[in-house]
Design an enzyme around this catalytic site. Structure first.
Site, short mmCIF file in Angstrom:
data_model
loop_
_atom_site.label_atom_id
_atom_site.label_comp_id
_atom_site.label_asym_id
_atom_site.label_seq_id
_atom_site.Cartn_x
_atom_site.Cartn_y
_atom_site.Cartn_z
N LYS A 206 0.83 -1.21 0.00
CA LYS A 206 0.00 0.00 0.00
C LYS A 206 0.86 1.25 0.00
CE LYS A 206 -3.92 0.14 2.23
NZ LYS A 206 -4.97 0.25 3.28
N GLU A 212 9.61 -5.55 4.59
CA GLU A 212 9.83 -6.85 3.97
C GLU A 212 9.67 -6.78 2.46
OE1 GLU A 212 8.06 -7.52 8.11
OE2 GLU A 212 7.73 -6.17 6.41
N GLY A 266 -5.38 -4.45 4.02
CA GLY A 266 -4.58 -5.47 3.35
C GLY A 266 -5.20 -6.85 3.40
N ARG A 267 -5.75 -7.23 4.56
CA ARG A 267 -6.29 -8.59 4.70
C ARG A 267 -7.62 -8.75 3.98
NH1 ARG A 267 -5.94 -5.81 9.31
NH2 ARG A 267 -7.74 -5.40 10.64
N GLU A 352 -5.81 -10.52 13.41
CA GLU A 352 -5.47 -9.11 13.21
C GLU A 352 -6.71 -8.24 13.31
OE1 GLU A 352 -1.91 -7.88 10.77
OE2 GLU A 352 -3.51 -7.14 9.47
N HIS A 383 -3.46 -37.18 12.51
CA HIS A 383 -2.27 -37.84 13.05
C HIS A 383 -1.33 -36.83 13.71
CE1 HIS A 383 -3.24 -41.66 11.00
NE2 HIS A 383 -3.79 -40.86 10.13
N LYS A 511 7.40 -3.05 14.45
CA LYS A 511 8.09 -2.47 13.30
C LYS A 511 8.93 -1.25 13.71
CE LYS A 511 4.63 -3.77 9.80
NZ LYS A 511 3.70 -3.23 8.79
#
Length: 553
Positions: A206, A212, A266-267, A352, A383, A511
């Site tokens: 954005k 990152e 974003g999500r 979030e 399992h 951050k």
């Protein structure tokens, strides 16, 4: 504004939970043979079975009363109308508008928002067609064969999930790759088998400054420049961002910058140009089908009474267990290898959004909000962690997700897979009593002494609640419905709890600290002013680097 936990409806649910605390689902099913008919819904080939829950008709009515007292219907209309429901940031949350149909008549406020969405959608369509038909070429005239999507968080998880879930539909386009981790190993592995002349990068951020993503994008740019010139960067990079200036400074051509608006979290963004890589893999018709599935769920959510509303009922069930039964986690178990990333996607979406400690008014909550979301694909998870679900003392509601039709033609596999899914939900609900264990052991011919020894270890308490989502096949349309279903469920929870699902202030804190620590790691002489533990770790890292001779640049 008082907290919903101070309402009479909340108190009534607290009392009702106490009255049900000693009632098993075995007893509920015995008392009502029509539970499946009463507690299941269908929408467009999607079946939602919520009969295996610690609920009665009274529970449902009380939960619906809580939703109305919390103002959920009014909040849903405010969301639909484009009001500023993201109150801490003063924004609307219009992700649902990204998948609207021009003929939907969806009323939204804002400055030409429909026109802006359609303009970007048309830009995306033209780009997708150029990539897939070979018109878009690399610096030496070859067609693009590989597309590397660089993002993180919501800019990665949604498109990555959808690409993996829909891999049988990814034909006729470039191979898709996803890079998110700041650990350079992920990018290095991805680039190792690629040809710079035929590789395209989609940088999704954005702000175009996310640490990152910016680091990975710069390293990808450097990789390209090892075999090309800076003038060719514009042919191999596209950007999805609100920061056009930064994207152009990076070398992205203006026509290859796709708009991304502040009102898209974003999500919740896979439906926007953030989904460009997915669209290139699916083709435009496939991507439109993905949007149409989500739009169908939007129409259901906004137009269906609460008592028949899939996302609302899912939200109420989660609130029932988190706020009234003390459940701390929620497991997601898709019985479909293509949905392996679905738990990770929903971890971010839910945790979030709803991992908040104060209300929209800034008042500290006196009740839990949000659950720890976790899971893995079936039957692998049987399992792994199912032992805890069957015999621990923890209450863990579960969502089982399964398709009636597989994506493969291998015989025998799918009926066995589906049988395991249904059997696990039945076993977790039904359990196995001490008497049943003893009878089973006697039938196997074990002596009484051995039966006495083994019985406590083989009892399964049962009464673990679960929902099952069953659909005919996993297609772009179905996946769109499924992802939008959980979006609306998660936001409905927030509205009832009185929290904001659209901000994430806690994410920013770490951050900020990382920016301060980076130069302290790189320079062996930089002063450190942290707590004793952090100072000690920085000093130890410096020593290890010095001993290994590793470059810090």
């Amino acid at each position: 504004m008082s907290l919903i936990s101070h309402s009479a409806e909340w108190a009534a649910l607290t009392q009702h939970q106490q009255s049900l605390a000693q009632t098993s689902m075995r007893e509920l099913f015995a008392a009502n043979p029509l539970r499946f008919e009463q507690f299941s819904l269908q929408l467009d080939g999607l079946l939602f079975d919520f009969s295996k829950h610690r609920i009665t008709s009274e529970t449902k009515d009380l939960l619906l009363s809580l939703a109305r007292q919390a103002g959920l219907p009014e909040w849903m209309q405010a969301l639909k109308q484009g009001e500023k429901v993201n109150r801490s940031e003063g924004r609307a949350a219009l992700h649902h508008a990204l998948r609207f149909r021009p003929d939907s008549g969806l009323p939204l406020t804002g400055d030409g928002i429909h026109a802006k969405i359609l303009a970007v959608r048309q830009q995306m369509q033209q780009f997708v067609q150029a990539i897939r038909c070979g018109e878009r070429l690399g610096y030496d005239g070859q067609a693009i064969t590989d597309l590397v999507h660089i993002g993180i968080g919501g800019s990665d998880l949604g498109p990555r999930l959808a690409a993996e879930a829909l891999r049988p539909f990814l034909t006729g386009g470039p191979r898709l790759h996803f890079v998110a981790n700041l650990d350079g190993g992920e990018l290095a592995r991805t680039l190792a088998g690629l040809n710079p002349a035929t590789t395209l990068f989609a940088v999704v951020s954005k702000t175009f400054t996310t640490l990152e993503t910016a680091t990975n994008a710069q390293s990808a740019r450097n990789w390209l420049l090892q075999s090309s010139s800076a003038a060719n960067v514009s042919q191999h990079f596209v950007a999805i961002t609100t920061n056009r200036q930064a994207a152009e400074q990076f070398g992205v051509a203006p026509e290859n910058i796709f708009a991304f608006w502040e009102w898209v979290g974003g999500r919740y963004s896979v439906w926007s140009a953030v989904g460009l890589s997915l669209a290139c893999g699916l083709g435009w018709e496939g991507f439109e089908a993905f949007l149409e599935g989500a739009a169908a769920m939007d129409a259901h959510y906004f137009n269906t009474p609460l008592d028949q509303n899939l996302p609302v009922l899912m939200a109420l069930l989660s609130i029932w267990y988190i706020s009234f039964w003390g459940a701390e986690s929620h497991a997601l178990v898709p019985y479909d290898d293509r949905l392996a990333r679905f738990p990770a996607y929903l971890q971010q979406m839910d945790m979030e959004s709803n991992g908040k400690r104060v209300s929209t008014e800034g008042v500290a909550l006196d009740h839990a909000s949000g659950a720890i979301i976790w899971g893995e694909v079936g039957s692998n998870s049987q399992h792994a962690f199912f032992q805890l679900l069957h015999q621990s003392q923890r209450l863990v509601p579960i969502d089982f997700i399964v398709s009636a039709r597989p994506s493969h033609s291998l015989p025998d596999h799918h009926p066995q897979l589906v049988a395991n899914c249904l059997a696990q939900s039945e076993a977790l609900m039904w359990g196995k009593t001490e008497a049943e264990v003893r009878a089973e052991l006697r039938a196997n011919g074990l002596p009484e002494e051995e039966i006495e020894r083994l019985t406590p270890h083989k009892v399964c308490p049962g009464n673990q609640p679960s929902s099952t989502l069953l659909f005919s096949e996993l297609s772009p349309y179905t996946l769109g419905m499924l992802m939008a279903l959980y979006e609306h469920k998660i936001c409905s929870q927030a509205a009832i709890w009185g929290i904001n699902p659209f901000d994430q202030w806690g994410v920013e804190f770490g951050k900020q600290l990382a920016k301060k620590i980076v130069p302290e790691l790189i320079s062996p002489h930089a002063a450190t002013e942290h707590d004793a533990s952090t100072n000690g770790l920085i000093a130890a890292y410096r020593r290890y680097v010095e001993l290994s001779g590793t470059s810090q640049q």
